[in-house]
Write a protein that holds these residues in place. Structure first.
Motif, PDB file in Angstrom:
ATOM      1  N   THR A  24     -57.545 -12.688 -24.188  1.00 28.30           N
ATOM      2  CA  THR A  24     -56.222 -12.288 -24.654  1.00 28.30           C
ATOM      3  C   THR A  24     -55.976 -10.841 -24.277  1.00 28.30           C
ATOM      4  OG1 THR A  24     -56.366 -13.856 -26.488  1.00 28.30           O
ATOM      5  CG2 THR A  24     -54.713 -12.114 -26.679  1.00 28.30           C
ATOM      6  N   ARG A  25     -54.822 -10.575 -23.682  1.00 23.60           N
ATOM      7  CA  ARG A  25     -54.465  -9.225 -23.232  1.00 23.60           C
ATOM      8  C   ARG A  25     -53.054  -8.881 -23.694  1.00 23.60           C
ATOM      9  NH1 ARG A  25     -56.984 -11.631 -18.772  1.00 23.60           N
ATOM     10  NH2 ARG A  25     -58.893 -10.601 -18.106  1.00 23.60           N
ATOM     11  N   ASP A  54     -48.955  -9.948 -31.121  1.00 23.70           N
ATOM     12  CA  ASP A  54     -50.081 -10.505 -30.376  1.00 23.70           C
ATOM     13  C   ASP A  54     -49.793 -10.572 -28.881  1.00 23.70           C
ATOM     14  OD1 ASP A  54     -51.528 -10.891 -32.707  1.00 23.70           O
ATOM     15  OD2 ASP A  54     -50.965 -13.001 -32.903  1.00 23.70           O
ATOM     16  N   GLY A  55     -50.867 -10.465 -28.104  1.00 26.94           N
ATOM     17  CA  GLY A  55     -50.784 -10.645 -26.659  1.00 26.94           C
ATOM     18  C   GLY A  55     -50.844 -12.120 -26.308  1.00 26.94           C
ATOM     19  N   LEU A  56     -51.126 -12.405 -25.046  1.00 24.20           N
ATOM     20  CA  LEU A  56     -51.233 -13.779 -24.566  1.00 24.20           C
ATOM     21  C   LEU A  56     -52.617 -14.028 -23.988  1.00 24.20           C
ATOM     22  CD1 LEU A  56     -47.821 -14.367 -22.730  1.00 24.20           C
ATOM     23  CD2 LEU A  56     -48.586 -15.389 -24.877  1.00 24.20           C
ATOM     24  N   ALA A  57     -53.115 -15.240 -24.192  1.00 21.50           N
ATOM     25  CA  ALA A  57     -54.407 -15.629 -23.639  1.00 21.50           C
ATOM     26  C   ALA A  57     -54.217 -16.233 -22.252  1.00 21.50           C
ATOM     27  CB  ALA A  57     -55.092 -16.634 -24.560  1.00 21.50           C
ATOM     28  N   SER A  58     -55.159 -15.944 -21.365  1.00 19.52           N
ATOM     29  CA  SER A  58     -55.169 -16.502 -20.021  1.00 19.52           C
ATOM     30  C   SER A  58     -56.607 -16.841 -19.655  1.00 19.52           C
ATOM     31  CB  SER A  58     -54.608 -15.488 -19.018  1.00 19.52           C
ATOM     32  OG  SER A  58     -54.843 -15.922 -17.697  1.00 19.52           O
ATOM     33  N   SER A  59     -56.792 -17.919 -18.906  1.00 20.47           N
ATOM     34  CA  SER A  59     -58.123 -18.325 -18.450  1.00 20.47           C
ATOM     35  C   SER A  59     -58.269 -18.176 -16.943  1.00 20.47           C
ATOM     36  CB  SER A  59     -58.399 -19.780 -18.865  1.00 20.47           C
ATOM     37  OG  SER A  59     -58.402 -19.903 -20.262  1.00 20.47           O
ATOM     38  N   ILE A  60     -57.481 -17.285 -16.336  1.00 22.14           N
ATOM     39  CA  ILE A  60     -57.499 -17.110 -14.888  1.00 22.14           C
ATOM     40  C   ILE A  60     -58.871 -16.656 -14.375  1.00 22.14           C
ATOM     41  CG2 ILE A  60     -56.659 -14.717 -14.897  1.00 22.14           C
ATOM     42  CD1 ILE A  60     -54.981 -15.494 -12.396  1.00 22.14           C
ATOM     43  N   ILE A  76     -55.448  -9.282 -11.315  1.00 19.13           N
ATOM     44  CA  ILE A  76     -56.375 -10.361 -10.978  1.00 19.13           C
ATOM     45  C   ILE A  76     -55.677 -11.254  -9.966  1.00 19.13           C
ATOM     46  CG2 ILE A  76     -57.660 -12.353 -11.837  1.00 19.13           C
ATOM     47  CD1 ILE A  76     -57.641 -10.926 -14.614  1.00 19.13           C
ATOM     48  N   ILE A  77     -56.302 -11.437  -8.816  1.00 21.70           N
ATOM     49  CA  ILE A  77     -55.727 -12.271  -7.770  1.00 21.70           C
ATOM     50  C   ILE A  77     -56.549 -13.555  -7.669  1.00 21.70           C
ATOM     51  CG2 ILE A  77     -55.174 -12.433  -5.323  1.00 21.70           C
ATOM     52  CD1 ILE A  77     -55.023  -9.349  -5.356  1.00 21.70           C
TER      53      ILE A  77
END
Length: 168
Positions: free
Chosen positions: A102-103, A90-96, A162-163
């Motif tokens: 999840t990527r 599995d990848g990791l989830a981010s809310s940036i 993503i910045i």
């Protein structure tokens, strides 16, 4: 054998590309940053986090057992094969971006018959079920699924930068 993904570079920040999968019993999977490649038959899976970062960029690909087919590729969140034989990590989830996405999921291993091997959560491609592997999803940095019996493996999904900054 699969080919390692290219590094992603932005200014002075480099993210190491993912590792390519192995070929039958003669070639192990390659190490990579965002996930190591899975192996075929009894060859070793590739290491993850080859850049040596903390927290780690990714995890190792699965070392398949004899007769199993290809092992799953490592994802950003877990090693290949963690959720079941031949499945991508599995990848990791981010809310940036404001919502959880999840990527960087690992690609699924190959299988001669009996259904495709699942990719890891986060956009990885499914492993081939007696044929070609599926492609990873665009803008996820995920792995492609393994092909079998002379069929092509899927391509990994393109990455994304993503910045995030605070404006006052």
């Amino acid at each position: 054998s699969g080919v390692n993904g290219g590094n992603s570079v932005f200014s002075s920040i480099t993210s190491t590309g993912g590792g390519g999968g192995g070929y039958f019993t003669s070639t192990p999977g390659s190490g990579g940053g965002s996930g190591g490649g899975g192996s075929a038959q009894t060859a070793a899976g590739g290491a993850g986090n080859t850049g040596g970062f903390s927290p780690p960029e990714g995890n190792a690909g699965e070392t398949a057992t004899n007769g199993q087919g290809g092992g799953g590729g490592g994802g950003a969140g877990e090693a290949g094969g963690t959720d079941g034989t031949g499945q991508g990590g599995d990848g990791l989830a981010s809310s940036i971006t404001g919502s959880s996405v999840t990527r960087a999921g690992g690609g699924g291993g190959s299988r001669a018959s009996g259904g495709a091997r699942a990719a890891g959560d986060g956009g990885g491609g499914a492993g081939g079920n007696g044929g070609a592997g599926g492609d990873g999803s665009t803008n996820t940095g995920s792995g492609g699924g393994a092909g079998i019996d002379g069929n092509d493996s899927g391509s990994g999904g393109s990455g994304i930068v993503i910045i995030r900054f605070k404006f006052q």
